[in-house]
Design an enzyme around this catalytic site. Structure first.
Site, PDB file in Angstrom:
ATOM      1  N   HIS A 175      22.090  40.120  25.136  1.00  0.00           N
ATOM      2  CA  HIS A 175      22.534  41.344  25.748  1.00  0.00           C
ATOM      3  C   HIS A 175      22.047  43.042  25.563  1.00  0.00           C
ATOM      4  O   HIS A 175      22.756  43.887  25.971  1.00  0.00           O
ATOM      5  CB  HIS A 175      24.068  41.420  25.371  1.00  0.00           C
ATOM      6  CG  HIS A 175      25.217  40.463  25.110  1.00  0.00           C
ATOM      7  ND1 HIS A 175      25.277  39.615  26.186  1.00  0.00           N
ATOM      8  CD2 HIS A 175      25.044  39.032  24.310  1.00  0.00           C
ATOM      9  CE1 HIS A 175      25.578  38.579  25.627  1.00  0.00           C
ATOM     10  NE2 HIS A 175      25.590  37.731  24.563  1.00  0.00           N
ATOM     11  N   LYS A 186      37.246  47.890  27.465  1.00  0.00           N
ATOM     12  CA  LYS A 186      37.604  47.298  28.713  1.00  0.00           C
ATOM     13  C   LYS A 186      38.650  46.089  29.376  1.00  0.00           C
ATOM     14  O   LYS A 186      38.547  46.183  30.840  1.00  0.00           O
ATOM     15  CB  LYS A 186      36.448  45.588  28.012  1.00  0.00           C
ATOM     16  CG  LYS A 186      35.130  46.198  27.042  1.00  0.00           C
ATOM     17  CD  LYS A 186      34.767  47.259  27.802  1.00  0.00           C
ATOM     18  CE  LYS A 186      33.289  47.516  27.100  1.00  0.00           C
ATOM     19  NZ  LYS A 186      32.642  48.957  28.188  1.00  0.00           N
ATOM     20  N   GLU A 198      38.965  34.567  30.197  1.00  0.00           N
ATOM     21  CA  GLU A 198      38.749  34.974  31.888  1.00  0.00           C
ATOM     22  C   GLU A 198      37.784  33.533  31.943  1.00  0.00           C
ATOM     23  O   GLU A 198      37.782  32.514  31.488  1.00  0.00           O
ATOM     24  CB  GLU A 198      37.671  36.017  32.205  1.00  0.00           C
ATOM     25  CG  GLU A 198      37.952  36.837  32.190  1.00  0.00           C
ATOM     26  CD  GLU A 198      36.384  38.283  32.773  1.00  0.00           C
ATOM     27  OE1 GLU A 198      37.140  38.780  32.681  1.00  0.00           O
ATOM     28  OE2 GLU A 198      35.069  37.722  32.392  1.00  0.00           O
ATOM     29  N   ARG A 204      27.699  57.548  31.925  1.00  0.00           N
ATOM     30  CA  ARG A 204      26.626  57.677  31.479  1.00  0.00           C
ATOM     31  C   ARG A 204      25.441  57.627  32.446  1.00  0.00           C
ATOM     32  O   ARG A 204      25.412  56.997  32.909  1.00  0.00           O
ATOM     33  CB  ARG A 204      26.381  56.942  29.766  1.00  0.00           C
ATOM     34  CG  ARG A 204      25.621  56.043  30.160  1.00  0.00           C
ATOM     35  CD  ARG A 204      25.340  55.254  28.830  1.00  0.00           C
ATOM     36  NE  ARG A 204      24.790  54.229  28.864  1.00  0.00           N
ATOM     37  CZ  ARG A 204      25.283  53.233  28.516  1.00  0.00           C
ATOM     38  NH1 ARG A 204      26.048  52.867  29.092  1.00  0.00           N
ATOM     39  NH2 ARG A 204      24.788  51.811  28.928  1.00  0.00           N
TER      40      ARG A 204
END
Ligand code: MV4
Length: 520
Positions: free
Chosen positions: A258, A139, A223, A317
């Site tokens: 999630h 990430k 962040e 993908r």
């Protein structure tokens, strides 16, 4: 072989070339199971390409085997010894003479080592090059790559914090609230929102320990927190000649823990903001190009209420939710994957991509919304899928099939297309209520309720919407501990239904139990 001159008019319509499917692949092995295996196997059959399926010991009677020309055992039920066993999969491909492997999604689909092993074995991996998977796999590195390509990223740091002092300084310079995230993984694990300095030290400790246990890597980065963001993703497609286009967006903001629950195309938010689709599409293509991307991919963004969008991650993908893009653009993304993997150019240019109407998809899971969405595998007694205009069902199950415990409990994806969002949602809700699936519990009744929700109908949704909706509709769970809930569920199930009988998962059933029984 005499290659016929290809006139431009024909270049974009492979079938008009007297298209010979055998010039694509000799045989494709589908290294997956469930609904996506059937989806890919059916595309291969339509193209006249011989196919091979694989199965673990738990899937000896799985429906996907009947959609293939051949089927091969690859090991015990445990995924690590079967669907994730690179050597077994490659060995099976060699033995059956497959010259290509489609990984589906999940399992090995984003495993750069597997893609590289296919390439080394001279077997075409139907997906991006291993280098692109690697580039987007971490990430923090994906963020750096996207930022360098001019793609907006959330203000923050791209390297893990060295400790509390650095975190404190970074947070002070960004301004609270901030978000701590695991550098080695996504999906919300190791993520903590911090609204003030007093919470920072404990949050950093918790995020690091969760990151360590989830990814065996305790590093976290920081962040600016985006309040009430939407999750909007862009479908991109690249070929081996440098063509890279986008196929529009999908709104995937309705998530529970999630996990995407409902996805739609287009996004109601993007539809209301002129130019946003084009800007996000250009950013997604820039990120894909920076990674040297080929084949199908998805670039995920967080979008705030002012329509600022920020790169989240890139999925290398085909996504679970690809059908809603197919239903609106009329493109078969698996066919495009096969064409591109066999070296052909994209069939359409960017300006030729058209979108019509609206598509909404819900993921049908073997889980019980009456008991905290606990997985509810078991034998399917009756199975009568809904039919009607605009409906699409990508299913991995059938009557009499026993849903195994060993894998993800997603059974099928039910989607509806309409000329308007309202028509698509109405069709989907009606279909979910008519979908007869007994013997196990499913989340179908939950969709009948959610798709009727005025907030959802308005399109005013964000990534926290479903959690808020569930909280509004349920008391606290009787007990927080999962195994206690399971014991409670078993006791209730025994008491409530005579042995062997089963409550049909129908809307009426949902009403019978009333709304305050829905648990988070
Ligand atoms: C965020 C965020 C708010 N601000 N980052 C969740 C999983 C991971 N992929 C990223 N996620 C988020 N990152 C900042 N700076 C809110 C989320 C988030 C979320 C994002 C997408 C879809 C569902 C979500 C649910 C909760 C939080």
């Amino acid at each position: 072989m005499i290659r016929r001159a290809v006139t431009p008019a024909l270049r974009r319509t492979p079938y008009a070339l007297g298209y010979n499917q055998f010039s694509m692949f000799r045989k494709v092995l589908v290294a997956n199971r469930g609904e996506i295996a059937i989806r890919v196997l059916d595309a291969l059959r339509r193209l006249g390409i011989p196919s091979a399926a694989v199965f673990s010991d738990a899937d000896r009677a799985a429906p996907h085997l009947r959609h293939a020309n051949e089927a091969y055992a690859i090991g015990p039920a445990a995924s690590a010894q079967s669907y994730l066993n690179i050597e077994r999969i490659l060995d099976t491909a060699r033995r059956c003479g497959a010259d290509a492997i489609h990984p589906g999604y999940g399992f090995l689909s984003e495993n750069a080592g597997f893609a590289a092993a296919c390439e080394a074995a001279g077997i075409t991996f139907i997906g991006p090059p291993a280098s692109a998977i690697r580039a987007m796999g971490l990430k923090t590195e994906a963020r750096i790559l996207a930022h360098a390509a001019g793609v907006p990223t959330v203000p923050g740091m791209s390297q893990p914090v060295s400790g509390f002092d650095e975190a404190r300084c970074m947070a002070a310079s960004l301004g609270y609230p901030v978000m701590l995230k695991a550098a080695a993984g996504g999906g919300g694990k190791g993520m903590r929102a911090v609204r003030g300095e007093a919470e920072l030290e404990a949050a950093l400790r918790d995020a690091s320990s969760e990151a360590e246990s989830s990814f065996r890597d305790a590093s976290v980065y920081l962040e600016k927190l985006i309040e009430r963001p939407r999750h909007i993703e862009i479908q991109i497609f690249g070929d081996t000649r440098g063509n890279l286009i986008h196929l529009g967006e999908r709104e995937c903001s309705l998530q529970r823990r999630h996990q995407k629950v409902i996805e739609e195309c287009p996004s109601p938010f993007v539809e209301r903001h002129a130019g946003l689709r084009e800007r996000m599409g250009a950013a997604a293509i820039a990120a894909a190009r920076a990674a040297g991307y080929v084949n199908a991919g998805t670039v995920e963004f967080l979008v705030d209420e002012q329509a600022n969008f920020y790169f989240l991650e890139m999925n290398t993908r085909l996504q679970v939710e690809h059908p809603v893009t197919e239903m609106v653009t009329g493109i078969d993304l698996v066919e495009w994957q096969l064409l591109v993997a066999s070296g052909r150019p994209l069939a359409l240019r960017q300006e030729e991509i058209t979108r019509r109407g609206w598509a909404v998809e819900c993921r049908v899971y073997a889980e019980d919304p009456y008991r905290g969405f606990l997985p509810s595998p078991g034998r399917i007694d009756r199975y009568e899928q809904p039919s009607g205009p605009g409906l699409r069902l990508d299913s991995g199950i059938e009557a009499g099939y026993t849903v195994p415990f060993d894998y993800d409990p997603m059974l099928a994806k039910l989607a509806a297309w309409g000329s308007t969002r309202e028509q698509a949602v109405t069709r989907l809700r009606d279909a979910a209520g008519r979908f007869l699936l007994t013997g196990i519990q499913t989340n179908l009744p939950f969709f009948v309720e959610l798709l009727a929700d005025p907030g959802f109908a308005s399109g005013e949704i964000h990534t926290g919407y479903l959690a808020e909706w569930l909280a509004r509709r349920t008391g606290p769970e009787p007990c927080a501990r999962q195994e206690t809930v399971a014991a409670l569920a078993a006791a209730l199930a025994t008491a409530a239904t005579p042995a062997g009988a089963a409550r049909p998962a129908r809307a009426s059933n949902w009403r019978a139990l009333g709304r305050d029984t829905l648990l988070q």
